[in-house]
Design an enzyme around this catalytic site. Structure first.
Site, PDB file in Angstrom:
ATOM      1  N   SER A 110       0.738  -1.321  -0.013  1.00  0.00           N
ATOM      2  CA  SER A 110       0.031  -0.019   0.000  1.00  0.00           C
ATOM      3  C   SER A 110       0.823   1.272  -0.105  1.00  0.00           C
ATOM      4  O   SER A 110       1.672   1.448  -0.987  1.00  0.00           O
ATOM      5  CB  SER A 110      -1.115  -0.102   1.189  1.00  0.00           C
ATOM      6  N   ASP A 174      -9.740  -5.592  -4.051  1.00  0.00           N
ATOM      7  CA  ASP A 174      -9.126  -4.461  -3.445  1.00  0.00           C
ATOM      8  C   ASP A 174     -10.029  -3.085  -3.897  1.00  0.00           C
ATOM      9  O   ASP A 174      -9.921  -2.654  -5.016  1.00  0.00           O
ATOM     10  CB  ASP A 174      -7.717  -4.210  -3.750  1.00  0.00           C
ATOM     11  N   HIS A 203      -7.235  -5.894   0.134  1.00  0.00           N
ATOM     12  CA  HIS A 203      -6.143  -5.000   0.425  1.00  0.00           C
ATOM     13  C   HIS A 203      -5.346  -5.508   1.456  1.00  0.00           C
ATOM     14  O   HIS A 203      -5.329  -5.026   2.634  1.00  0.00           O
ATOM     15  CB  HIS A 203      -6.837  -3.578   0.920  1.00  0.00           C
TER      16      HIS A 203
END
Length: 223
Positions: A110, A174, A203
């Site tokens: 991320s 995601d 995610h």
């Protein structure tokens, strides 16, 4: 000979938390002769300053228990509504590499993947490291990664396409890092150096045996 890998966690996580969430991945990497290092971002800011769309990530990713704020590699820029990579992050990673490196590869999740991707454009130059202190990276892996959007960073990507062999992992479910963002970082890499790997989840960094086996196969192709 053991090779070191730099692991950059996501927003609101810590190094220890990221390590706990990547046990299966780490176990497979260790079998291949890699040792994973998990630094914790040096910046902290109030949860109220985090954009609403990141609330799900923060709720699911507590810090290390000692910090009341949100740990981050990037900082928000109130004047533009965007973000920037502060000098504190650059200095911290510079010193971390000197103290724990050199590193064969860098893996990010991320926000950590966004930072890793930006650094991969010129790792030594951006962190102020000589080739003696840090030889060229052998690989770069971004899970739910993205290309920095603020205008001041575009020239860096355009003039320095990422040529380090890279693996870009995208979760089909995601909703935090959308496919277009993953594609943006993927397109910032040279065509002959990049690989896209999908997984059926959301995610997070997958730890399933099937996924880590695919990562292992990709790494073995590089040697």
């Amino acid at each position: 000979m053991t090779k070191n890998v730099l692991m950059l966690h996501g927003l609101a996580q810590s190094g220890d938390y990221f390590a706990s969430k990547t046990k299966g991945f780490r176990a497979e990497m260790e079998k291949l002769g890699y040792k994973l290092y998990y630094p914790t971002a040096p910046n902290e800011f109030p949860p109220a300053d985090v954009p609403d769309f990141l609330g799900e990530v923060i709720a699911d990713a507590p810090g290390d228990g000692e910090n009341t704020g949100v740990l981050a590699w990037l900082e928000n820029d109130p004047s533009t509504g965007g973000y920037f990579i502060p000098q504190t992050t650059i200095d911290y990673l510079h010193n971390y590499v000197l103290e724990n490196g050199p590193f064969a590869g860098i893996v990010g999740f991320s926000q950590g993947a966004g930072v890793a991707g930006y650094l991969a454009t010129d790792f030594n130059g951006l962190l102020g490291l000589t080739t003696e202190e840090q030889p060229p990276l052998e690989f770069f892996m971004a899970v739910s990664g993205f290309r920095f959007q603020p205008q001041q960073y575009q020239e860096q990507y355009d003039l320095h396409p990422i040529s380090v062999p890279s693996l870009h992992v995208q979760g089909e479910l995601d909703t935090i890092t959308e496919p277009a963002k993953v594609q943006g970082l993927y397109n910032s890499c040279t065509e002959d150096s990049r690989t896209l790997l999908m997984h059926s989840g959301g995610h997070f960094v997958p730890n399933s045996r099937g996924f880590v086996r695919k990562v292992a196969q990709w790494l073995q192709q590089l040697t």
